[in-house]
Design an enzyme around this catalytic site. Structure first.
Site, mmCIF file in Angstrom:
data_model
loop_
_atom_site.group_PDB
_atom_site.id
_atom_site.type_symbol
_atom_site.label_atom_id
_atom_site.label_comp_id
_atom_site.label_asym_id
_atom_site.label_seq_id
_atom_site.Cartn_x
_atom_site.Cartn_y
_atom_site.Cartn_z
ATOM 1 N N GLU A 4 49.559 37.916 43.482
ATOM 2 C CA GLU A 4 49.090 38.705 44.615
ATOM 3 C C GLU A 4 49.339 38.000 45.942
ATOM 4 O O GLU A 4 49.014 36.825 46.116
ATOM 5 C CB GLU A 4 47.577 38.961 44.476
ATOM 6 N N ARG A 40 45.012 28.838 46.290
ATOM 7 C CA ARG A 40 43.627 29.277 46.453
ATOM 8 C C ARG A 40 42.853 28.188 47.185
ATOM 9 O O ARG A 40 42.491 27.179 46.609
ATOM 10 C CB ARG A 40 43.020 29.552 45.077
ATOM 11 N N ARG A 51 50.134 31.812 51.004
ATOM 12 C CA ARG A 51 50.809 32.285 49.790
ATOM 13 C C ARG A 51 52.258 32.659 50.087
ATOM 14 O O ARG A 51 53.132 32.518 49.231
ATOM 15 C CB ARG A 51 50.050 33.475 49.190
ATOM 16 N N ARG A 86 36.610 30.959 52.429
ATOM 17 C CA ARG A 86 36.017 31.503 51.204
ATOM 18 C C ARG A 86 35.523 30.377 50.316
ATOM 19 O O ARG A 86 36.185 29.369 50.149
ATOM 20 C CB ARG A 86 37.056 32.343 50.432
ATOM 21 N N SER A 139 46.850 42.798 49.645
ATOM 22 C CA SER A 139 46.030 43.837 49.056
ATOM 23 C C SER A 139 45.727 44.830 50.166
ATOM 24 O O SER A 139 45.227 44.441 51.223
ATOM 25 C CB SER A 139 44.742 43.217 48.510
#
Length: 430
Positions: free
Chosen positions: A349, A277, A390, A262, A352
């Site tokens: 988070e 991230r 994460r 990403r 999801s």
RNA sequence: GGAGAGGUGGCGGAGUGGUCGAUCGCGCCGGUCUCGAAAACCGGAGUGCCUGCAAGGGUACCGUGGGUUCGAAUCCCACCCUCUCCGCCA
């Protein structure tokens, strides 16, 4: 993508749902374009029918040796040809226009999704576990002594730049253990089927799972036109593209462990320290293909699969339902799992889980054949189960001790060569 | 990368310019027969879009995109993919 028939039949419902997402009404614009499009299609097809008829008559005239009639019809068709081509081009252009317009409109929230403009309106539905009381100041993952040298951002920056990491020693061992543990649990306890996929895909696949056309800047493209997947939702879901699946084969529940890429174009300055991230990370993804009627039950099931991982690891978390304003483009309803990070003193988070209904299937033309009736679009769901990096952070921060060591979740010991903890100087200890 | 072969309906496999959306076989669905089944026989069945209350009608689809032609699954061009052999390679 939206069903044009649904918009034609219930434009108010469509606009109302859009407004819940904070968007202006679009139905009148869509329906005007649709009416124009249909009129042109009708005109073009009627002209084509005339030509087809004349062509057949030409053949018949020739067969019976009527040369005059043959030449007359041939000239007639030749004369109409350019006009027909123009009409067909116009119809095709409007068809594309409508498609492009529909492709850029996000999915509609289900009625049960709470209204709201942003994450502040998300609703917590349950909480599991209790954050451990620590009689010392908890550190963030990259500051934990046990990780010194094992999580190397400087070297990664030299190789690639910011938002990358080089993992060594106990860090990568634990990272690998987590991914294996997740996969094994999903396969043997949750009945998911493991799949390995490419991470480079054609643009069509990115359209299918709605990364394109609106979010091109979030992903990377190679010089020859492939895209690096931002999640294996792309490959797993697009397995159904263009297919008609037998209803008896559904649901198809899959899991895959892949690299994800990403650009993080929109998150400059956000989460810049540590490996929360990254441009490149690993994720164990879950994707389910099922009938529309079973999608909500599958959504809860998938959420439970993700929660089970956190529970087995003993990581405190909460489950929230995203409000209409915080949901992703393709989602009808989304559950986020947020894990407790003692170093940040907040829930972050880690998963999801979304149901997209038939939205993605319509984009990629993925269908199933019901027991009775015509083929219909399948429902697609995707969810992280979990983001590996994460999860590594969460295990480290929740297991950290005052002396700089980290106590590991017992379920991981068989994946860690029997180790139960990481010592303050970064070695595995039993 | 080089040489060759090939991509047709769920599968196999015909079709090389005109009622071909496509012969046939297998598989599938319905029926007859049977106590039931098998076999046999009869019948049915692709997908999208447009139109119509409906029945139906129209249109497109034979890997993809162009082209030739009054007319293309069939001829031409480009591309993609698969297979075989050779080379290279983790």
């Amino acid at each position: 993508m939206h069903d044009i028939r649904f918009i034609r039949e219930t434009p108010e419902a469509f606009d109302r749902a859009l407004s819940r997402r904070g968007l202006s009404p679009l139905s009148s614009q869509i329906l005007a374009l649709d009416a124009d499009r249909r009129a042109r299609i009708l005109a073009a097809e009627t002209a084509q029918a005339d030509q087809n008829k004349a062509s057949k008559d030409v053949g018949a005239a020739k067969a019976r040796g009527d040369d005059a009639e043959f030449e007359r019809l041939r000239a007639l068709v030749a004369e109409k040809k350019a006009e027909i081509a123009r009409m067909q081009a116009e119809a095709a252009a409007l068809d594309d226009q409508l498609r492009d317009l529909l492709m850029g409109i996000p999915n509609l929230p289900l009625d049960e999704v709470p209204d709201g403009a942003d994450e502040n309106a998300n609703v917590e539905i349950r909480r599991w576990g209790t954050p451990r009381q620590m009689d010392f100041a908890p550190r963030e993952h990259f500051d934990i002594p046990a990780m010194a040298g094992a999580m190397d951002f400087a070297t990664a920056a030299k190789l690639s730049g910011s938002r990358f990491v080089v993992l060594k020693g106990a860090a990568i061992r634990l990272h690998r253990a987590l991914a294996q543990f997740m996969l094994d649990t999903h396969i043997s306890e949750h009945g998911l089927q493991e799949v390995w996929t490419p991470v480079l895909v054609k643009p069509e696949a990115m359209y299918g799972t709605n990364q394109l056309p609106k979010f091109a800047e979030d992903s990377y493209q190679t010089t020859n036109g492939w895209w690096l997947i931002p999640t294996s939702e792309v490959t797993l879901t697009n397995i159904a593209a263009g297919e008609i699946l037998e209803e008896t084969a559904l649901p198809i529940r899959m899991t895959a462990h892949t690299q994800c890429f990403r650009s993080e174009a929109g998150s400059a300055g956000k989460d810049t320290t540590g490996m929360l991230r990254q441009h490149q990370f690993e994720k164990v993804e879950m994707v389910t293909l099922c009938t529309p009627e079973t999608a909500l039950a599958e959504h809860d099931r998938m959420t439970a699969c993700a929660e089970a991982i956190l529970q087995k690891l003993g990581l405190p978390y909460r489950t929230i339902v995203l409000c209409t304003g915080d949901m992703g483009f393709g989602a009808q309803k989304t559950h986020d799992l947020e894990v407790w990070l003692p170093g940040q003193k907040r829930y972050r988070e880690i998963s999801s889980v979304s149901t997209c209904g038939q939205f993605q299937a319509r984009r990629m033309n993925g269908r199933y054949r019901p027991a009775t009736g015509k083929p219909d679009f399948i429902a697609t769901l995707n969810g992280s189960g979990l983001a590996v990096g994460r999860c590594l952070i969460a295990v480290l921060e929740n297991g950290q001790q005052a002396d700089g060591s980290v106590v590991l979740p017992p379920v991981l010991s068989s994946y860690m060569g029997g180790a139960t903890h990481i010592t303050a100087d970064g070695r595995l200890g039993a």
